[in-house]
Design an enzyme around this catalytic site. Structure first.
Site, PDB file in Angstrom:
ATOM      1  N   GLU B  55       0.822  -1.216   0.000  1.00 37.93           N
ATOM      2  CA  GLU B  55       0.000   0.000   0.000  1.00 37.93           C
ATOM      3  C   GLU B  55       0.854   1.263   0.000  1.00 37.93           C
ATOM      4  OE1 GLU B  55      -0.501  -2.561   2.032  1.00 37.93           O
ATOM      5  OE2 GLU B  55      -2.618  -3.190   1.920  1.00 37.93           O
ATOM      6  N   PHE B 117     -11.403  -6.328  14.581  1.00 33.42           N
ATOM      7  CA  PHE B 117     -10.365  -6.893  13.710  1.00 33.42           C
ATOM      8  C   PHE B 117     -10.005  -5.889  12.611  1.00 33.42           C
ATOM      9  CE2 PHE B 117      -9.200  -9.441   9.910  1.00 33.42           C
ATOM     10  CZ  PHE B 117      -7.964  -9.865  10.385  1.00 33.42           C
ATOM     11  N   GLN B 118      -8.742  -5.646  12.444  1.00 32.84           N
ATOM     12  CA  GLN B 118      -8.211  -4.709  11.441  1.00 32.84           C
ATOM     13  C   GLN B 118      -8.797  -3.311  11.572  1.00 32.84           C
ATOM     14  OE1 GLN B 118      -8.341  -6.724   7.558  1.00 32.84           O
ATOM     15  NE2 GLN B 118      -6.290  -7.509   8.022  1.00 32.84           N
ATOM     16  N   LYS B 167     -17.397  -0.068   6.396  1.00 32.89           N
ATOM     17  CA  LYS B 167     -17.932  -1.117   5.534  1.00 32.89           C
ATOM     18  C   LYS B 167     -19.462  -1.078   5.423  1.00 32.89           C
ATOM     19  CE  LYS B 167     -17.561  -6.092   5.033  1.00 32.89           C
ATOM     20  NZ  LYS B 167     -16.740  -6.607   3.947  1.00 32.89           N
ATOM     21  N   MET B 484      24.728   7.993   1.941  1.00 38.28           N
ATOM     22  CA  MET B 484      24.628   9.333   2.518  1.00 38.28           C
ATOM     23  C   MET B 484      24.936   9.310   4.011  1.00 38.28           C
ATOM     24  SD  MET B 484      24.307  12.413   1.957  1.00 38.28           S
ATOM     25  CE  MET B 484      23.359  13.135   0.630  1.00 38.28           C
TER      26      MET B 484
HETATM   27  C1  LIG Z   1      12.731   5.388   5.010  1.00 39.83           C
HETATM   28  C2  LIG Z   1      14.025   6.012   5.350  1.00 39.83           C
HETATM   29  N1  LIG Z   1      14.817   5.458   6.292  1.00 39.83           N
HETATM   30  C3  LIG Z   1      16.023   6.020   6.593  1.00 39.83           C
HETATM   31  C4  LIG Z   1      16.452   7.148   5.961  1.00 39.83           C
HETATM   32  C5  LIG Z   1      17.792   7.780   6.321  1.00 39.83           C
HETATM   33  N2  LIG Z   1      18.689   7.764   5.155  1.00 39.83           N
HETATM   34  C6  LIG Z   1      18.868   8.843   4.365  1.00 39.83           C
HETATM   35  S1  LIG Z   1      19.873   8.551   3.090  1.00 39.83           S
HETATM   36  C7  LIG Z   1      20.148   6.957   3.575  1.00 39.83           C
HETATM   37  C8  LIG Z   1      21.044   6.066   2.798  1.00 39.83           C
HETATM   38  C9  LIG Z   1      20.486   5.712   1.477  1.00 39.83           C
HETATM   39  O1  LIG Z   1      21.281   4.698   0.912  1.00 39.83           O
HETATM   40  P1  LIG Z   1      21.128   4.283  -0.598  1.00 39.83           P
HETATM   41  O2  LIG Z   1      19.703   4.163  -0.957  1.00 39.83           O
HETATM   42  O3  LIG Z   1      21.967   3.088  -0.848  1.00 39.83           O
HETATM   43  O4  LIG Z   1      21.654   5.551  -1.390  1.00 39.83           O
HETATM   44  P2  LIG Z   1      23.114   6.217  -1.429  1.00 39.83           P
HETATM   45  O5  LIG Z   1      23.131   7.269  -0.382  1.00 39.83           O
HETATM   46  O6  LIG Z   1      24.115   5.150  -1.214  1.00 39.83           O
HETATM   47  O7  LIG Z   1      23.154   6.817  -2.801  1.00 39.83           O
HETATM   48  C10 LIG Z   1      19.427   6.694   4.746  1.00 39.83           C
HETATM   49  C11 LIG Z   1      19.480   5.405   5.461  1.00 39.83           C
HETATM   50  C12 LIG Z   1      15.569   7.714   5.006  1.00 39.83           C
HETATM   51  N3  LIG Z   1      15.857   8.833   4.351  1.00 39.83           N
HETATM   52  N4  LIG Z   1      14.398   7.117   4.699  1.00 39.83           N
END
Ligand SMILES: Cc1ncc(C[n+]2csc(CCOP(=O)(O)OP(=O)(O)O)c2C)c(N)n1
Lengths: 163, 571
Positions: B55, B117-118, B167, B484
């Protein structure tokens, strides 16, 4: 600085949660909040007392206005208005202090609405500062419980705040 | 059946009929017990339903559909877990002001509050991340609520609106008529824009010595790229864009400064720091843009054009606010400027030094990276995708380094071609958003530029792509890191790479193949072009895995708490 804001809202499901959630979600403070329907059953009035600097107050007004359920927002702080609050105060009243309690009640034109051998329940309506004063004077006698409604306010003069 | 009964529709039929009357052709969703009646009616409805595999993905897909078309994206999900799964998608759309209508099933009204439920309190849960939401308590309210939901979602500052539909109301029936007007006492968005204020803005701009336009996502939502281009060219005012507005102004235009803020270009950040007039156009002074707030445009007077009064004076004091729809505001501004050719000519002459100054910054520190012949630089892949794709290709990203590099190195040339989660920063956004964009534009190239971490947050949507023959291309810049976060750990935490190394190498090619998509992989610089070209030629979804330089950093970078002129530049 303290501000008193009057908010006219749709009297509908979840509206109180929208307003209170806005305050908590954005870190605004609520000192008191009172709410009830107006003379039009589909409209409610909330009176909110809050604090903040100008920037925060501007945001509070704008964010309240932004809620879909909000019809009108008035910050009464810089306007002429009447504010009234209701307090119910349960105070210890034993033989030696009973007369003193009644004297305070009398001075402030409050009312005793419930009596037991050991306590009086005092009803007081007035400006919030007056209620503070009554509570202060009754404190030495021993206050068991205070219930305050929070102020409700209305503008002075003939004009109303309508939708 | 009596005549009377024949005219009656059930709640779920009313829902679908109302959607049809709103012009909805595609909906994204996922069935379940609390919406089974709606799905039964969908079975023979002209509305096209796309079954995502989660979803959250359905909401991002509807969001991608909305961002590319400008129409309201529509989602259907069941109660409880179906609803809670939508929340990240809704919050993502809310932060970026994307118009959506989300319909969730709810337990029957008699059971609400009983921990049925749900059951989940969807109105409670989504109150802070929707523009508005509705719990339908009476069938008679349903048509009005749907009408209002669409109106609220797409007008003013757009946003997601949720309708929670119990529902029993889906199965109850009544005579249906759809309202043709909305009448909400509490919702009357300011559209016009005050002419006198616009006049004052024109005067301030015409008197400026070092003006800059700072353009945000509002410019995309209001479709004002043509007006913006014309005004900036007429006045020769340089334009910097936020992450949300990268495709609102052509990247290669001589007046384009690129992105500003934490990973902005040197020349954008210097221009904003040195300008004497900053004109914010549908931008909200996000902390990632401003850096230390008291150093942001501290020499400038600020004009702000925005549809949302709460955006004004929120983070920064503004000298001249203009509240209104950007389309109207910029059209009127353009008209007023056209009527003053003499003053315009003077402005252009007066600001020549300023533009020369900016050119100097551009030459001193252009946007760039250290190329390599032996190892694939992630920025290089993005440049190649940029060059090899069509002008109207739609680019989505996930969140992380690859997202910033896309903003820095991709050359956008058309509005509504860059879809990214700017406000919430939601990893897992890009693939389903690409899916939604491809549903909207089956014949355009749609590419999700992804990281290996983010990709795994919604990789199940490969199935949806294959099932509906959506030829989305995915480019994973695989650094085997949560890049990052690793960059921050390298720079600010002594290289202590706590939980950011993806220890398990995934065979992404096999993963793609398992779903029936094509997988391509390379770790060679000289194969990058051929992989991209092959992917673009294949008529179906393709996953490209580029094994890139693992410890590359996004530069420039403004460290937390610093002013945006205090960037760390590439070494
Ligand atoms: C849902 C979610 N969880 C955690 C983060 C924190 N976060 C920001 S950038 C990142 C790393 C992303 O890694 P990747 O997708 O491999 O991209 P890269 O930076 O290596 O290009 C994280 C964990 C986020 N932005 N979104």
């Amino acid at each position: 600085m303290k501000h008193t804001i009057s908010v006219l809202v749709e009297n509908e499901f979840g509206v109180l949660a929208r307003v209170s959630g806005l305050f908590s979600g954005r870190g605004f403070n609520i000192e008191s909040l009172s709410v009830a329907p107006t003379n039009e059953p589909d409209t409610s009035r909330m009176t909110i007392v809050t604090r903040g600097d100008d920037r925060i107050l501007e945001q509070i007004s704008k964010q309240l206005n932004k809620l879909i359920s909000t019809i009108k927002v008035v910050d009464f702080t810089d306007e002429e208005y009447v504010a009234r609050e209701l307090a119910l105060i349960k105070v210890t009243a034993e033989s030696d202090s009973r007369a003193e309690v009644l004297r305070v009640v009398d001075i402030f034109r409050a009312k005793v609405v419930d009596v037991t051998p050991r306590s009086y329940t005092v009803e007081m309506t007035g400006a919030p500062a007056k209620i503070d004063a009554v509570i202060e004077l009754l404190t030495p006698m021993g206050i068991k419980e205070v219930v305050r409604s929070g102020p409700v306010v209305i503008g002075r003069g003939s004009k109303g705040v309508a939708g | 059946m009596t005549e009377e009964a024949a005219l009656k529709l059930t709640g779920s039929q009313i829902l679908l009929e109302s959607l049809r009357l709103e012009g909805v052709e595609k909906v994204f969703g996922y069935p379940g017990g609390a919406v089974i009646n709606i799905y039964d009616d969908l079975y023979d409805s002209p509305i096209n339903h796309i079954l995502t595999r989660h979803e959250q993905a359905a909401v991002h897909a509807a969001d991608g559909y909305a961002r590319t078309t400008g129409e309201v994206g529509v989602v259907i999900a069941t109660s409880g877990p179906g609803g809670t799964n939508t929340v990240t998608g809704i919050a993502t759309a809310y932060m970026d002001s994307i118009p959506l209508v989300i319909i969730t099933g709810q337990v029957p009204t008699a059971l609400i509050g009983n921990d049925a439920f749900q059951e989940a309190d969807m109105c409670g849960i989504t109150r802070p991340c929707t523009k508005h939401n509705f719990l339908v308590q009476n069938l008679k309210d349903l048509p009005r609520m749907i009408k209002e939901a669409f109106y609220i979602a797409r007008t003013g500052r757009p946003g997601p609106v949720l309708i929670d539909l119990p529902k029993d109301i889906q199965v109850a029936s009544m005579k249906f008529s759809y309202p043709d007007k909305v009448n909400m006492r509490g919702y009357k968005p300011t559209i016009g824009g005050n002419e006198r204020q616009i006049g004052k803005a024109a005067q301030m701009i015409l008197k400026a010595k070092r003006p800059v336009f700072y353009v945000g996502g509002g410019a995309c939502l209001a479709d004002v790229s043509p007006e913006l281009l014309e005004i900036s060219e007429l006045l020769q005012v340089p334009v910097t864009t936020t992450l949300m507005a990268m495709s609102a102004f052509p990247s290669v235009h001589p007046l384009a400064l690129g992105m500003l803020g934490m990973h902005g270009t040197y020349f954008a950040n210097m221009s904003v720091t040195e300008c004497d007039l900053l004109v914010a156009i549908g931008a909200r002074f996000d902390d990632r843009v401003t850096g230390r707030i008291d150093a942001f445009a501290s020499r400038a007077k600020i004009i702000q054009f925005d549809i949302d009064p709460t955006s004004i004076h929120k983070n920064v004091r503004v000298d001249l606010p203009v509240v209104g729809d950007l389309k109207n505001v910029l059209t009127s501004l353009r008209q007023q400027l056209r009527e003053k050719p003499q003053e315009v000519a003077e402005l252009v002459e007066r600001t020549a030094d300023w533009r020369a100054n900016i050119e100097g910054w551009k030459t001193k520190h252009p946007m760039g990276y250290k190329p390599s012949d032996t190892i694939i630089k992630p920025q290089y892949v993005i440049e190649r995708i940029s060059d090899l794709t069509a002008d109207d290709a739609i680019i989505t990203t996930e969140v992380g380094q690859h997202q910033m590099w896309t903003a820095q190195f991709f050359k956008f040339n058309q509005p509504r071609t860059f879809l990214t989660s700017g406000g919430l920063g939601t990893m897992g956004y890009g693939l389903p958003a690409a899916l939604g964009a491809q549903v909207a534009f089956p014949d355009r190239q749609v590419i999700d530029i992804s990281g290996d971490g983010s990709f795994q947050m919604n990789s199940q949507e490969l199935a949806t792509l294959v099932q509906y023959r959506l030829p989305v291309k995915i480019a994973i810049l695989n650094n085997n890191f949560l890049g990052m976060v690793r960059q921050w750990q390298q720079l600010f935490f002594d290289k202590r790479y706590s939980e950011t190394c993806m220890e398990l190498p995934i065979d992404f090619v096999k993963l793609a193949e398992a779903y029936g998509a094509t997988g391509l992989r390379t770790d060679k610089v000289d194969e990058v072009d051929s992989v991209i070209q092959r992917a673009l030629e294949i008529d179906g979804p393709v996953l490209m895995e580029f094994k890139v330089c693992r410890e590359e950093n996004v530069m420039p970078m403004v460290p937390a708490g610093k002013g945006i002129h205090e960037m760390v530049l590439a070494s």
